[in-house]
Design a protein around this motif. Structure first.
Motif, PDB file in Angstrom:
ATOM      1  N   THR A  43      -1.872  -4.837  -5.629  1.00 43.12           N
ATOM      2  CA  THR A  43      -0.840  -4.191  -4.824  1.00 43.12           C
ATOM      3  C   THR A  43      -1.442  -3.445  -3.648  1.00 43.12           C
ATOM      4  O   THR A  43      -0.982  -3.571  -2.499  1.00 43.12           O
ATOM      5  CB  THR A  43      -0.029  -3.222  -5.701  1.00 43.12           C
ATOM      6  N   PHE A  44      -2.485  -2.659  -3.911  1.00 40.60           N
ATOM      7  CA  PHE A  44      -3.155  -1.955  -2.821  1.00 40.60           C
ATOM      8  C   PHE A  44      -3.756  -2.942  -1.815  1.00 40.60           C
ATOM      9  O   PHE A  44      -3.733  -2.713  -0.603  1.00 40.60           O
ATOM     10  CB  PHE A  44      -4.260  -1.050  -3.387  1.00 40.60           C
ATOM     11  N   TRP A  45      -4.287  -4.015  -2.330  1.00 40.59           N
ATOM     12  CA  TRP A  45      -4.857  -5.044  -1.458  1.00 40.59           C
ATOM     13  C   TRP A  45      -3.803  -5.624  -0.514  1.00 40.59           C
ATOM     14  O   TRP A  45      -4.011  -5.746   0.697  1.00 40.59           O
ATOM     15  CB  TRP A  45      -5.480  -6.119  -2.328  1.00 40.59           C
ATOM     16  N   LEU A  46      -2.652  -5.982  -1.083  1.00 42.59           N
ATOM     17  CA  LEU A  46      -1.596  -6.595  -0.275  1.00 42.59           C
ATOM     18  C   LEU A  46      -0.952  -5.612   0.691  1.00 42.59           C
ATOM     19  O   LEU A  46      -0.421  -6.012   1.734  1.00 42.59           O
ATOM     20  CB  LEU A  46      -0.525  -7.197  -1.189  1.00 42.59           C
ATOM     21  N   ILE A  47      -0.994  -4.320   0.375  1.00 41.64           N
ATOM     22  CA  ILE A  47      -0.366  -3.322   1.246  1.00 41.64           C
ATOM     23  C   ILE A  47      -1.269  -2.971   2.426  1.00 41.64           C
ATOM     24  O   ILE A  47      -0.824  -2.944   3.585  1.00 41.64           O
ATOM     25  CB  ILE A  47       0.007  -2.056   0.446  1.00 41.64           C
TER      26      ILE A  47
END
Length: 779
Positions: free
Chosen positions: A569-573
């Motif tokens: 999630t952090f990666w995609l954000i």
């Protein structure tokens, strides 16, 4: 009759040698009185004789080299003046003339100009000095001549003192257009600026770029040469050689320099065109002008109509006339001169009478006068060691460069990254876009492997569903756990689809996240199974207590998978993967997914590797399980396959380029997924399908009973062996135990170094069976 009568008094100047003057009257070639006297300067003789190499006396020498054409020009001037006097054009006013032979020398022309400046009707040829000559009445009111620019420059500076108009028929030096230095000078020939431009245009139209130039060594020749050099450079015409000849025929080096110029022409075999700026006598066009008292201003507005063409002076005092382009041809030993075209000085174009003349002009291109061959499109000029820019080699345009014209100095670069060009190209080509397409044979092969994996997952699910209540399925964690693991394998196989075909933002973001979360879920479930097996078959009380505290199936799976969800999630954000165009290939653009953040990608893979390593450790601990229930051993093999695949993946992925870069990751995903799937489920499927006699409750109880008995015995013996120090100590303790008869349920209890030990003598069958049931229940 006036013309014929004039021949007798002028006969003296028609001789080949003109005698030097003894007095001022002898200095005049021809004269006639009048109310308005017009001066004339003509080079009736072409040179002045110098008996000494260097003059030692200030005397005017004899002249030689009679020029009949110039003589006829002087007669034409006299005839024109007589015609005007005999007409009613100037009623009550008569025109006179004073004509001098300049002998093409500045010195003699200056002496003539001094007489022009003398006072009108004065008995003495004296030039009065005044600060203001507005009321001064000079001997002549206007001057025709001189022929040569160098002479006209000198005379014009003297005449400018009293602003006496000077009209030259052939002085074409460009500097004479400067009205600051030559305010009273006019001419009936275009400036050398147009002449040199016309010559340069003619050479360019004929396709010549390697020529020679010969000019007179005077102001006119030098100015013309300088102007032509600039014009030639602008159109990429190179001058192979420049030769300067003496301006005066009396120069004793004249013939030597002419011979040297001829040798130069013969030596330069590639030069077949020579441009000449030398003294020539041209036919003077007759002017009909209205001469009034203020001649200088009126001359600027004089307009002459010649063959329906309007001819007048421009603001610089230059006549707006044209040039005739003459072609000299040798026919049967005779020279024939034809007018081929007319050069329009105003528009800078050639005017042809008909198509035949135009074609004849175009045929001049057949005369080759070039230092090098023309460079074709796709080539460019490479300057050689020659100092001339017209001498060059033709080389191919390098890759990603092109030329689309002839004789280009350099090749254009395909400026856009989406274009390319091969060597020797005349244009740029658009790069083709490449990616791992569905139709690629390797992509089809990988998709077939993924599809087979999906079928294998579904088949295993069917087998386990049909054998739901068998010990093997229950020992695998039950149908729920198996379904979760099989579903994660299915998602991993499905994620490979997003690595194929044209990359999009959705595919780039989905494929890594789907793979990472699915693999984390799979490893988390296998980790729980490893913990459960180790807990079921461990006889160490301390280890069992630790495993019981760790073994929390649902929270463990949720936490382990949730951490991976947070990472993705952090990666995609913050640094999501995106579609990138790779321009590093010369003829193609590779569409690929940029991972956005290599760090995030590494953390995702590292987290899966950490889970796999923990699972490997627990499975390795339980590798010595019963032969018919050796799941931990296969889990260990599955984790080893995973590690080997991803360790090999890192250097291969870092060194692979092009459309098959996604295929490398697909292969690694398939290898690791197949390895874990097969090691986890295929041994159980083999037992369910081919060894059904071992897949019963009684067979499992017997197997676990035997394993538990051996494990308990070896544990007791191991404890006694560790506590025993010597054989005498063991004997003493045995005797003490027998004498005291401290037997409890077949066991002897005693104290050794403040530790309570248990020695297993014989396990009753009821105890072993109870332990086996507990192990089976735990599994």
């Amino acid at each position: 009759m006036a013309f014929v009568g004039f021949l007798i008094p002028c006969f003296v100047i028609s001789a080949d040698i003109a005698f030097s003057c003894q007095n001022t009257d002898d200095f005049v070639s021809a004269s006639s009185p009048g109310d308005i006297v017009i001066g004339g300067l003509f080079a009736i003789h072409s040179e002045m004789l110098h008996p000494e190499e260097y003059p030692i006396k200030p005397v005017i020498q004899n002249c030689a080299g009679f020029e009949i054409q110039i003589f006829l020009q002087a007669l034409a001037m006299i005839h024109a003046i007589e015609t005007i006097n005999n007409s009613t054009l100037l009623s009550g006013v008569s025109l006179g003339y004073e004509i001098y032979d300049t002998c093409a020398e500045v010195t003699k022309a200056m002496a003539s100009a001094l007489r022009f400046l003398a006072k009108f009707n004065s008995s003495e040829d004296v030039v009065e000095f005044k600060c203001n000559y507005s009321d001064y009445n000079p001997r002549v009111k206007a001057v025709v001549g001189a022929s040569y620019s160098e002479v006209s420059m000198a005379v014009s500076r003297l005449l400018a003192l009293q602003l006496i108009p000077q009209v030259s028929p052939s002085s074409s030096a460009e500097i004479l257009s400067d009205k600051i230095r030559f305010p009273s000078f006019f001419r009936t020939i275009p400036s050398d600026f147009h002449q040199t431009r016309a010559m340069a245009h003619l050479i360019s139209e004929s396709g010549w770029n390697w020529i020679g130039v010969i000019a007179t060594d005077d102001d006119n020749g030098r100015f013309a040469l300088e102007s032509f050099g600039i014009q030639a450079m602008a159109i990429n015409v190179c001058i192979a050689f420049k030769e300067m000849l003496p301006a005066y025929l009396s120069d004793n080096t004249f013939h030597t320099k002419v011979d040297y110029a001829i040798e130069k022409i013969v030596k330069e075999t590639r030069v077949n065109v020579i441009v000449v700026f030398m003294r020539q006598f041209h036919v003077l066009k007759l002017f009909k002008k209205a001469i009034e008292r203020n001649l200088l201003e009126e001359l600027k507005n004089v307009t002459v109509i010649d063959d329906d063409k309007e001819i007048k002076f421009d603001s610089n005092g230059d006549m707006s006339t044209s040039y005739d382009v003459l072609l000299w041809k040798e026919i049967d030993g005779h020279m024939e001169i034809t007018t081929m075209a007319e050069y329009d000085a105003k528009n800078g174009d050639f005017i042809f009478e008909d198509e035949e003349k135009k074609q004849e002009f175009q045929d001049l291109k057949k005369v080759q006068s070039t230092c090098s061959q023309h460079c074709r499109p796709g080539q460019m000029k490479k300057i050689t060691e020659s100092p001339h820019t017209c001498c060059y080699e033709c080389v191919y345009c390098p890759e990603n460069h092109y030329s689309n014209q002839t004789d280009m100095d350099y090749c254009y670069r395909c400026s856009n990254k989406t274009y390319w060009a091969p060597v020797n190209s005349t244009t740029c080509y658009r790069k083709t876009i490449h990616f791992l397409a569905w139709t690629d044979w390797f992509a089809i092969f990988l998709l077939l492997l993924s599809a087979f994996g999906v079928l294998l997952v579904l088949s295993i699910g069917v087998v386990f569903t049909k054998n739901l209540n068998t010990p093997v399925v229950k020992a695998s964690g039950g149908l729920t756990v198996c379904y979760i693991i099989l579903f994660s394998h299915f998602l991993i196989f499905l994620s490979t689809v997003f690595f194929i075909d044209e990359p999009t933002e959705f595919k780039c973001k989905t494929r890594q996240a789907l793979f990472g979360i699915s693999f984390a879920l799979c490893i988390s479930c296998i980790l729980i199974k490893s913990l459960k097996i180790l807990l079921a078959f461990s006889f160490d009380p301390k280890l069992q207590n630790i495993l019981k505290c760790i073994y929390k199936p649902i929270p463990t799976v949720v936490i382990c998978t949730g951490i991976q969800v947070v990472i993705c999630t952090f990666w995609l954000i913050f640094r999501a993967p995106f579609v990138k165009q790779n321009f590093s290939f010369p003829r193609a653009i590779i569409l690929e997914c940029d991972e956005g953040s290599i760090v995030a990608f590494g953390i995702m893979l590292g987290y899966i590797a950490a889970l796999a390593f923990i699972c490997f450790i627990f499975a390795f601990k339980g590798r010595k399980l019963p032969e018919n229930y050796n799941e931990a051993k296969f889990i260990t093999f599955g984790m080893l396959i995973y590690f080997i695949a991803w360790i090999v993946f890192i250097p291969v992925y870092a060194t692979t380029f092009g459309i098959y870069l996604p295929a490398v990751e697909i292969i690694v995903v398939l290898i690791s997924n197949y390895g874990i799937l097969c090691c986890t489920f295929l041994p159980k499927c083999y037992i369910i399908i081919y060894k059904q006699e071992t897949n019963t409750k009684s067979a499992f109880l017997k197997m676990i009973y035997t394993y538990s008995s051996k494990s308990a015995s070896s544990l007791a013996v191991s404890q006694i062996s560790m506590d025993s120090k010597s054989s005498s100590s063991r004997a003493t303790m045995s005797d003490s135990c027998k004498s005291q008869k401290n037997y409890v349920n077949g066991n002897c209890h005693f104290q050794v170094q403040e530790q309570r030990l248990t020695r297993g003598i014989v396990l009753p069958k009821s105890t072993a069976k109870t332990m086996a049931r507990k192990r089976l229940s735990s599994i």
